[in-house]
Design a protein around this motif. Structure first.
Motif, short mmCIF file in Angstrom:
data_model
loop_
_atom_site.label_atom_id
_atom_site.label_comp_id
_atom_site.label_asym_id
_atom_site.label_seq_id
_atom_site.Cartn_x
_atom_site.Cartn_y
_atom_site.Cartn_z
N SER A 132 8.21 3.57 -7.13
CA SER A 132 9.15 3.83 -5.90
C SER A 132 8.38 3.32 -4.81
N GLU A 133 7.32 3.13 -4.56
CA GLU A 133 6.39 2.87 -3.33
C GLU A 133 6.08 1.36 -3.28
N THR A 134 5.70 0.82 -4.23
CA THR A 134 5.34 -0.43 -4.16
C THR A 134 6.18 -1.45 -4.90
N GLY A 135 7.11 -1.02 -5.71
CA GLY A 135 7.92 -1.80 -6.74
C GLY A 135 7.03 -2.48 -7.91
N LEU A 136 5.92 -2.01 -8.08
CA LEU A 136 4.94 -2.51 -9.26
C LEU A 136 4.74 -1.05 -10.13
N GLY A 137 4.48 -1.23 -11.37
CA GLY A 137 3.85 -0.46 -12.17
C GLY A 137 2.37 -0.39 -11.84
N PHE A 138 1.80 0.69 -12.18
CA PHE A 138 0.27 1.25 -12.15
C PHE A 138 -0.62 -0.07 -12.64
N HIS A 139 -0.39 -0.66 -13.54
CA HIS A 139 -1.21 -1.87 -14.33
C HIS A 139 -0.95 -2.86 -13.22
N ARG A 140 0.27 -3.30 -13.01
CA ARG A 140 0.53 -4.42 -12.18
C ARG A 140 -0.16 -4.25 -10.85
N TRP A 141 -0.16 -3.15 -10.09
CA TRP A 141 -0.78 -2.99 -8.85
C TRP A 141 -2.15 -3.05 -8.85
N VAL A 142 -2.69 -2.44 -9.90
CA VAL A 142 -4.19 -2.59 -9.91
C VAL A 142 -4.68 -3.90 -10.26
N THR A 143 -3.87 -4.66 -10.87
CA THR A 143 -4.03 -6.12 -11.17
C THR A 143 -4.11 -6.88 -9.95
N LEU A 201 0.75 -1.15 0.11
CA LEU A 201 -0.15 -0.04 0.20
C LEU A 201 0.69 1.20 -0.07
N PRO A 202 1.01 1.97 -0.94
CA PRO A 202 1.64 3.36 -0.93
C PRO A 202 0.93 4.30 0.16
N ASP A 203 1.76 5.12 0.57
CA ASP A 203 1.19 5.97 1.53
C ASP A 203 1.51 7.34 0.92
N SER A 204 1.79 7.93 -0.22
CA SER A 204 1.96 9.12 -0.49
C SER A 204 0.60 9.78 -0.88
N PRO A 205 0.38 10.96 -0.45
CA PRO A 205 -0.83 11.81 -0.73
C PRO A 205 -1.10 11.85 -2.21
N LEU A 214 -0.93 9.46 -4.42
CA LEU A 214 -1.43 8.02 -4.89
C LEU A 214 -2.61 7.62 -4.21
N ALA A 215 -2.97 8.49 -3.00
CA ALA A 215 -4.04 8.16 -2.13
C ALA A 215 -5.37 8.09 -2.74
N PRO A 216 -5.66 9.01 -3.78
CA PRO A 216 -6.94 8.92 -4.43
C PRO A 216 -7.05 7.62 -5.22
N ILE A 217 -6.07 7.25 -5.91
CA ILE A 217 -6.17 6.21 -6.68
C ILE A 217 -6.24 4.76 -5.88
N VAL A 218 -5.45 4.92 -4.71
CA VAL A 218 -5.51 3.44 -3.72
C VAL A 218 -6.97 3.43 -3.28
N ALA A 219 -7.66 4.57 -3.05
CA ALA A 219 -8.92 4.51 -2.28
C ALA A 219 -9.86 4.15 -3.22
N ALA A 220 -9.87 4.57 -4.53
CA ALA A 220 -10.91 4.26 -5.77
C ALA A 220 -10.80 2.89 -5.85
N VAL A 221 -9.56 2.49 -6.11
CA VAL A 221 -9.41 0.81 -6.54
C VAL A 221 -10.00 -0.09 -5.26
N LEU A 222 -9.45 0.20 -4.10
CA LEU A 222 -9.77 -0.58 -2.93
C LEU A 222 -11.32 -0.62 -2.92
N GLU A 223 -11.89 0.67 -3.00
CA GLU A 223 -13.54 0.68 -3.10
C GLU A 223 -14.04 0.05 -4.15
N ASP A 224 -13.62 0.09 -5.17
CA ASP A 224 -14.21 -0.80 -6.30
C ASP A 224 -13.15 -1.39 -7.29
N PRO A 225 -12.84 -2.50 -7.01
CA PRO A 225 -11.91 -3.29 -7.71
C PRO A 225 -12.08 -3.21 -9.35
#
Length: 268
Positions: A207-218, A164-168, A170-181
């Motif tokens: 930098s924060e997850t070791g993954l790119g956006f698409h891999r993290w969402v997957t 879970l990235p903790d930077s402000p 990325l926070a909106p992206i993380v919240a949106a994906v966890l709320e609705d995959p």
């Protein structure tokens, strides 16, 4: 942030369990391996705690999660989690899960890693752990079985781990994906919405997850899909629920993360 999979039809209330925080070896336990087995009646949140012993978590039925810092592991019947003694962690176990745990005395069993790590729970390992939970073993039989268990514990080839990235930013992206995959907002759309370049978002995720956006969402999608599959949901319906237009596309993504197909995973 603690991820809790509250699925459709689940009781919105949940049990809250508090356990103490121990340092490694703080209590001198009289055993080498001791197991526990519990069918969880209600969705249960385990507040952050730490054991004086090493712990191996897995499930005989269902999927749960454990969080160490910003790292969230999904635990199933085939992929467990080794947590070294003294490491603080919290957990989430949905109702109906048959929760298994084995504790290992630090005086007798060295940690297989200095941090939490996914472990492959093979059929042989499960049988041996079940044998230790039974009665009637002689001292020599128990000693041999414990030695075999320790020898079989090894890191899994595939782990279901969401950092879970903790930077402000990325926070909106993380919240949106966890709320609705099933959220299909693209990287470019997020960049435009947040007023940054796609390159900036990509760098931040790596930098924060070791993954790119698409891999993290997957990974986030597959993690939620596992919770649905263990409830017996139809594979095609699960695919749509986590944002895929076809079962084949979902199957490809699922195999990429877990190393197995959705059908084979559910059969296990």
């Amino acid at each position: 942030m603690v991820i809790r999979d509250v699925l459709p039809g689940a009781d919105p209330g949940f049990d809250n369990r508090r356990l103490p925080v121990y340092e490694a070896g703080e209590i001198d336990v009289p055993f080498v391996v001791r197991g526990s087995d519990e069918v969880i009646a209600r969705d249960t949140f385990w507040e952050e705690h730490a054991h004086p012993t090493h712990e191996l978590l897995w499930n005989a039925r269902g999927a749960s999660s454990a969080t160490v810092g910003a790292r969230v592991w999904t635990i199933t019947s085939t992929v467990g989690l080794w947590i070294p003694a003294g490491v603080r962690h919290s957990g989430w176990t949905p109702a109906g899960t048959r929760h298994r745990a084995a504790h290992f005395g630090v005086h007798a069993v060295p940690a297989i890693a200095d941090r939490a790590v996914a472990v492959e729970v093979t059929p042989l390992l499960r049988l041996l752990l079940d044998r230790l939970s039974g009665e009637g073993l002689s001292g020599d039989e128990r000693t041999r079985t414990e030695a075999m268990v320790v020898d079989l514990i090894a890191p899994a080839r595939n782990e279901i781990l969401l950092q879970l990235p903790d930077s402000p930013l990325l926070a909106p992206i993380v919240a949106a994906v966890l709320e609705d995959p099933a959220d299909t907002t693209t990287l470019a759309a997020w960049a435009a919405r947040l007023g940054v370049s796609t390159r900036t978002l990509t760098r931040a995720f790596r930098s924060e997850t070791g993954l790119g956006f698409h891999r993290w969402v997957t990974t986030a999608r597959v993690r939620h899909a596992i919770a649905l599959l263990t409830r017996g949901e139809d594979i095609e319906e699960v695919a749509v629920c986590v944002g895929y237009h076809s079962a084949s596309a979902f199957g490809t993504a699922f195999r990429r993360i877990t190393g197995t197909s959705p059908g084979r995973f559910r059969a296990r």
